[in-house]
Scaffold this motif. Sequence first.
Motif, mmCIF file in Angstrom:
data_model
loop_
_atom_site.group_PDB
_atom_site.id
_atom_site.type_symbol
_atom_site.label_atom_id
_atom_site.label_comp_id
_atom_site.label_asym_id
_atom_site.label_seq_id
_atom_site.Cartn_x
_atom_site.Cartn_y
_atom_site.Cartn_z
ATOM 1 N N LYS A 271 125.643 90.086 59.547
ATOM 2 C CA LYS A 271 126.227 90.144 58.140
ATOM 3 C C LYS A 271 127.426 88.946 58.154
ATOM 4 N N SER A 274 125.831 85.445 58.017
ATOM 5 C CA SER A 274 125.221 85.107 57.062
ATOM 6 C C SER A 274 126.399 84.833 55.545
ATOM 7 N N LEU A 277 127.714 81.681 56.050
ATOM 8 C CA LEU A 277 126.818 80.373 55.509
ATOM 9 C C LEU A 277 126.999 80.447 54.170
ATOM 10 N N TYR A 288 124.124 74.936 60.179
ATOM 11 C CA TYR A 288 123.224 76.007 59.507
ATOM 12 C C TYR A 288 122.333 76.333 60.619
ATOM 13 N N LEU A 292 121.601 80.153 61.960
ATOM 14 C CA LEU A 292 120.282 80.889 61.748
ATOM 15 C C LEU A 292 119.719 81.282 63.397
ATOM 16 N N ILE A 295 121.458 84.603 63.845
ATOM 17 C CA ILE A 295 120.906 85.468 63.150
ATOM 18 C C ILE A 295 119.613 86.022 63.925
#
Length: 477
Positions: A271, A274, A277, A288, A292, A295
Amino acid sequence: MKHIIHNIFYFLRSMKVQVLSILILVGLVPLFLLFYIMTDTYENRLISQKIDELQSYGTVISNQVLASGYFLNQDVPEVDKEAEQVAEVYQGRILLVDQDLKVLKDTYGLEDGKTMISQEVIQCMRGTKLRNINELGDYIQITLSIRETMAFQSAGVIIMTFSTKGLKQVAADVRQRVFVMMVVITMTILLISVLYAQFLTRPLKTVTDSIQDISRGDMDVQLDMKGFSEIRSISDSFNHMIAVIQNQENSRQEFVSNVSHELKTPLASIKVLSDSLLSQRGMPEDLYQEFLVDITEEIERMTKIINDLLSMVKMDRNTAIMNVENVSINDLLEQLLKRLRPIAASRNIELIYESYRPVMADVDEVKLTSAINNLVENAIKYNYDEGWVRITLNADHKFFYITVQDSGVGIPEDVQDNVFERFYRVDKARSRDTGGTGLGLAIARSAVLLHRGSIKLHSKEKEGTTFTVRIPLNYIP
Ligand code: ADP
């Protein structure tokens, strides 16, 4: 109707009713029998005693009559006196009758001189009977033949009539008193029986109530039943059972909260990543990419936790299905180590495998592999770079033994019992960094237990750890 019959049967099958019935039966039936026998024989005994006494007096008078020749000449005062005395003492009547059936003496003075024709008298006179005893209502009539010894014919007859009223009264008094006593005893027995049946069945009711409490979800039940040792043993077993259930319930709740916590951590990271981001538009592409990757790592971690949870469910003692096959444990270990070698090599850790003999055993290959895999993975994870891990395989006629030994960080002695618990980790940060979920040893232990085996650990901090697994060669279902 069926319902009523069912209820009646239920009632009759009740322990309380049966205990009560048996107590009453055992207590009261002999009592009533005793009462009947006692009072009945008492009256009969009193009467027969009296008859005996009178008969002997009758014999005395007969002898006097014979000796004095009373039937020829009634002027014998001793006979009259004796007859009158006996009649007075026994409050009865005595008649002396001669051969011609003539009454020579009546202590009542009513029948003197009259003729006495009755069956009893005639029977005694003729010699068909030496005596006749008749019960006429409240009277007893004893008719005795008066005759010389050896004589065939009677010289006369003596009739003695006595009232049994007094005796019957005495017997009735006794009966009444015994009856009152009986009532008191009966009441006492009934009372004791009811109390005893109550006392016997009360613990069962307590247990039933407690079980109902538990069914309603109230786990705070403790039984404290005193009395019979059997009851105490029920009480103890019950409390033990409650403790086990409570324990299970607690560990279930703890498990659920642990699972939520474990899954929440990666979710929170995802969370945050993101969110940042989303909030920063026009970020450099490298960043980015980096976010990612993070994540994805968190998602992988969650997947690993879920996979471990699923393996754990599969190892559950109550639901696990064992696919047992006779396999070569040497092959199983070699394949397993082949897969792990690259991971060990990445940290320059040496994997040593020593097999003392070929071992064939009945095992569930998937479950055993997963157990040993977790042990060897841990031995690599919690090791120093350039360290070593040694795996040995040995067997005797009943078991095979696998040891996984490492030169790693070791497990502090005070937590050695805890490491098999689900989600328990000695060093949380290190475990997380190495991708641990805290479920590895729990899964390993469940798998070993499913094989009816045992797992032990021996460890010294900063020196290393040895896990020893012992499993029967032949699977015991
Ligand atoms: P994890 O996923 O954290 O490895 P495990 O259930 O496999 O969970 O192990 C529980 C804990 O026991 C680990 O966090 C670690 O602290 C400790 N442990 C397990 N194996 C070893 C070992 N070989 N050497 C040192 N510590 C170990």
